[in-house]
Motif scaffolding. Structure first.
Motif, PDB file in Angstrom:
ATOM      1  N   THR A  82       2.870   4.737   6.554  1.00 45.47           N
ATOM      2  CA  THR A  82       1.895   4.003   7.368  1.00 45.47           C
ATOM      3  C   THR A  82       0.628   3.713   6.575  1.00 45.47           C
ATOM      4  O   THR A  82       0.091   2.594   6.631  1.00 45.47           O
ATOM      5  N   ILE A  83       0.167   4.681   5.813  1.00 42.71           N
ATOM      6  CA  ILE A  83      -1.043   4.489   5.002  1.00 42.71           C
ATOM      7  C   ILE A  83      -0.810   3.425   3.940  1.00 42.71           C
ATOM      8  O   ILE A  83      -1.676   2.572   3.701  1.00 42.71           O
ATOM      9  N   VAL A  84       0.351   3.435   3.309  1.00 46.57           N
ATOM     10  CA  VAL A  84       0.663   2.432   2.286  1.00 46.57           C
ATOM     11  C   VAL A  84       0.697   1.043   2.909  1.00 46.57           C
ATOM     12  O   VAL A  84       0.176   0.079   2.335  1.00 46.57           O
ATOM     13  N   GLN A  85       1.280   0.923   4.090  1.00 46.90           N
ATOM     14  CA  GLN A  85       1.310  -0.377   4.767  1.00 46.90           C
ATOM     15  C   GLN A  85      -0.100  -0.856   5.116  1.00 46.90           C
ATOM     16  O   GLN A  85      -0.424  -2.036   4.931  1.00 46.90           O
ATOM     17  N   LEU A  86      -0.939   0.052   5.607  1.00 48.06           N
ATOM     18  CA  LEU A  86      -2.307  -0.331   5.958  1.00 48.06           C
ATOM     19  C   LEU A  86      -3.106  -0.744   4.722  1.00 48.06           C
ATOM     20  O   LEU A  86      -3.885  -1.706   4.771  1.00 48.06           O
ATOM     21  N   MET A  87      -2.922  -0.021   3.620  1.00 48.27           N
ATOM     22  CA  MET A  87      -3.632  -0.383   2.395  1.00 48.27           C
ATOM     23  C   MET A  87      -3.148  -1.734   1.871  1.00 48.27           C
ATOM     24  O   MET A  87      -3.945  -2.522   1.350  1.00 48.27           O
ATOM     25  N   GLY A  88      -1.858  -2.005   2.002  1.00 50.10           N
ATOM     26  CA  GLY A  88      -1.330  -3.304   1.594  1.00 50.10           C
ATOM     27  C   GLY A  88      -1.912  -4.432   2.420  1.00 50.10           C
ATOM     28  O   GLY A  88      -2.290  -5.487   1.893  1.00 50.10           O
ATOM     29  N   LYS A  89      -2.010  -4.225   3.726  1.00 47.54           N
ATOM     30  CA  LYS A  89      -2.596  -5.244   4.595  1.00 47.54           C
ATOM     31  C   LYS A  89      -4.079  -5.443   4.274  1.00 47.54           C
ATOM     32  O   LYS A  89      -4.577  -6.570   4.278  1.00 47.54           O
ATOM     33  N   THR A  90      -4.775  -4.346   3.997  1.00 49.85           N
ATOM     34  CA  THR A  90      -6.191  -4.436   3.642  1.00 49.85           C
ATOM     35  C   THR A  90      -6.366  -5.212   2.342  1.00 49.85           C
ATOM     36  O   THR A  90      -7.249  -6.059   2.227  1.00 49.85           O
ATOM     37  N   TRP A  91      -5.507  -4.912   1.349  1.00 47.00           N
ATOM     38  CA  TRP A  91      -5.583  -5.604   0.055  1.00 47.00           C
ATOM     39  C   TRP A  91      -5.325  -7.103   0.249  1.00 47.00           C
ATOM     40  O   TRP A  91      -6.020  -7.940  -0.327  1.00 47.00           O
ATOM     41  N   ASP A  92      -4.304  -7.449   1.052  1.00 47.04           N
ATOM     42  CA  ASP A  92      -4.007  -8.861   1.316  1.00 47.04           C
ATOM     43  C   ASP A  92      -5.181  -9.555   1.997  1.00 47.04           C
ATOM     44  O   ASP A  92      -5.515 -10.697   1.661  1.00 47.04           O
ATOM     45  N   LEU A  93      -5.808  -8.877   2.942  1.00 49.06           N
ATOM     46  CA  LEU A  93      -6.951  -9.450   3.642  1.00 49.06           C
ATOM     47  C   LEU A  93      -8.123  -9.665   2.687  1.00 49.06           C
ATOM     48  O   LEU A  93      -8.770 -10.712   2.705  1.00 49.06           O
TER      49      LEU A  93
END
Length: 67
Positions: free
Chosen positions: A24-35
């Motif tokens: 879950t943390i990896v997914q959230l960090m990926g979404k944050t990076w994309d944003l």
């Protein structure tokens, strides 16, 4: 002592929870990076903050190569 027959179940369930949380943390960090990289101004801020890190890493590698 006590009955430890359920210890394996607890350890396996605990590890599953930890792995799920890491996912879950990896997914959230990926979404944050994309944003952050989709916005040009935030991309500039990201680049400006990572530039000193890159320079320090290059300097330390260069000094290590010199001996």
């Amino acid at each position: 002592m006590g009955d430890t027959s359920g210890a394996g179940t607890v350890a396996s369930g605990g590890m599953s929870a930890v792995m799920s949380a890491v996912d879950t943390i990896v997914q959230l960090m990926g979404k944050t990076w994309d944003l952050m990289t989709s916005n040009p101004l935030l991309t500039l801020f990201v680049a400006a903050s990572l530039l000193p890190v890159g320079i320090a890493l290059f300097t330390s590698l260069r000094n290590a190569a010199r001996g």
